[in-house]
Design a protein around this motif. Structure first.
Motif, PDB file in Angstrom:
ATOM      1  N   TRP A 133      58.338 -12.173  38.801  1.00 52.29           N
ATOM      2  CA  TRP A 133      57.352 -11.099  38.920  1.00 52.29           C
ATOM      3  C   TRP A 133      56.027 -11.689  39.373  1.00 52.29           C
ATOM      4  O   TRP A 133      55.493 -12.619  38.759  1.00 52.29           O
ATOM      5  CB  TRP A 133      57.144 -10.384  37.585  1.00 52.29           C
ATOM      6  N   CYS A 153      62.026  -2.473  44.033  1.00 49.35           N
ATOM      7  CA  CYS A 153      60.576  -2.629  43.885  1.00 49.35           C
ATOM      8  C   CYS A 153      59.914  -2.475  45.259  1.00 49.35           C
ATOM      9  O   CYS A 153      60.224  -3.227  46.187  1.00 49.35           O
ATOM     10  CB  CYS A 153      60.238  -3.996  43.300  1.00 49.35           C
ATOM     11  N   PRO A 154      59.005  -1.521  45.446  1.00 47.78           N
ATOM     12  CA  PRO A 154      58.449  -1.223  46.774  1.00 47.78           C
ATOM     13  C   PRO A 154      57.481  -2.285  47.284  1.00 47.78           C
ATOM     14  O   PRO A 154      57.193  -2.343  48.485  1.00 47.78           O
ATOM     15  CB  PRO A 154      57.730   0.102  46.571  1.00 47.78           C
ATOM     16  N   SER A 155      56.966  -3.154  46.411  1.00 50.93           N
ATOM     17  CA  SER A 155      55.923  -4.099  46.848  1.00 50.93           C
ATOM     18  C   SER A 155      56.428  -5.539  46.962  1.00 50.93           C
ATOM     19  O   SER A 155      55.706  -6.403  47.445  1.00 50.93           O
ATOM     20  CB  SER A 155      54.773  -4.080  45.837  1.00 50.93           C
ATOM     21  N   ALA A 161      56.846  -7.281  44.406  1.00 53.85           N
ATOM     22  CA  ALA A 161      56.310  -7.987  43.235  1.00 53.85           C
ATOM     23  C   ALA A 161      57.445  -8.522  42.379  1.00 53.85           C
ATOM     24  O   ALA A 161      57.337  -9.593  41.792  1.00 53.85           O
ATOM     25  CB  ALA A 161      55.428  -7.037  42.410  1.00 53.85           C
ATOM     26  N   LEU A 162      58.528  -7.760  42.364  1.00 52.49           N
ATOM     27  CA  LEU A 162      59.739  -8.199  41.665  1.00 52.49           C
ATOM     28  C   LEU A 162      60.689  -8.788  42.700  1.00 52.49           C
ATOM     29  O   LEU A 162      60.873  -8.189  43.760  1.00 52.49           O
ATOM     30  CB  LEU A 162      60.457  -7.026  41.012  1.00 52.49           C
ATOM     31  N   SER A 208      53.940   1.057  40.531  1.00 54.47           N
ATOM     32  CA  SER A 208      54.681   2.275  40.899  1.00 54.47           C
ATOM     33  C   SER A 208      55.450   2.840  39.707  1.00 54.47           C
ATOM     34  O   SER A 208      55.735   4.031  39.671  1.00 54.47           O
ATOM     35  CB  SER A 208      55.677   1.939  42.007  1.00 54.47           C
ATOM     36  N   GLY A 209      55.822   1.975  38.787  1.00 57.96           N
ATOM     37  CA  GLY A 209      56.590   2.443  37.637  1.00 57.96           C
ATOM     38  C   GLY A 209      58.067   2.636  37.947  1.00 57.96           C
ATOM     39  O   GLY A 209      58.841   3.070  37.086  1.00 57.96           O
ATOM     40  N   ILE A 210      58.463   2.323  39.170  1.00 57.22           N
ATOM     41  CA  ILE A 210      59.870   2.549  39.571  1.00 57.22           C
ATOM     42  C   ILE A 210      60.826   1.761  38.679  1.00 57.22           C
ATOM     43  O   ILE A 210      61.884   2.250  38.315  1.00 57.22           O
ATOM     44  CB  ILE A 210      60.054   2.175  41.061  1.00 57.22           C
ATOM     45  N   CYS A 255      51.977  -6.375  42.588  1.00 58.50           N
ATOM     46  CA  CYS A 255      52.424  -5.138  41.938  1.00 58.50           C
ATOM     47  C   CYS A 255      51.495  -3.956  42.234  1.00 58.50           C
ATOM     48  O   CYS A 255      50.276  -4.087  42.135  1.00 58.50           O
ATOM     49  CB  CYS A 255      52.510  -5.351  40.432  1.00 58.50           C
ATOM     50  N   ILE A 256      52.051  -2.822  42.629  1.00 54.65           N
ATOM     51  CA  ILE A 256      51.266  -1.606  42.898  1.00 54.65           C
ATOM     52  C   ILE A 256      51.471  -0.581  41.786  1.00 54.65           C
ATOM     53  O   ILE A 256      51.127   0.582  41.934  1.00 54.65           O
ATOM     54  CB  ILE A 256      51.616  -1.022  44.276  1.00 54.65           C
TER      55      ILE A 256
END
Ligand code: SF4
Length: 67
Positions: free
Chosen positions: A15, A59-61, A63-64, A23-25, A20-21
């Motif tokens: 991570w 994860c959209p960014s 970050a993960l 998003s909570g996804i 990280c944005i």
């Protein structure tokens, strides 16, 4: 650069907080593993590696990621 690592047998999740944005996804998709209110907030023992990896890929960014 990833600043947190979470590992179970055959899987290491990285991570990178700087990406990280929020998003909570992750928490919506696999709430038994990704628990933002808990510590640690990634609990790898609560699911199988394939399900975790699948959620990490969402994860959209970026970050993960998977090591
Ligand atoms: S899914 Fe990715 S961008 Fe969204 S909160 Fe989790 S780490 Fe951050």
């Amino acid at each position: 650069m990833a600043n947190k690592e979470y590992t179970k047998e055959d899987l290491t999740v990285l991570w990178d907080s700087s990406k990280c944005i929020h998003s909570g996804i992750w928490a919506k998709g696999l709430p038994e593993v990704f628990k933002p209110k808990d510590r640690p907030w990634v609990q790898m023992e609560n699911s199988d590696s394939e399900s975790i990896a699948e959620q990490v890929r969402k994860c959209p960014s970026g970050a993960l990621s998977i090591k």
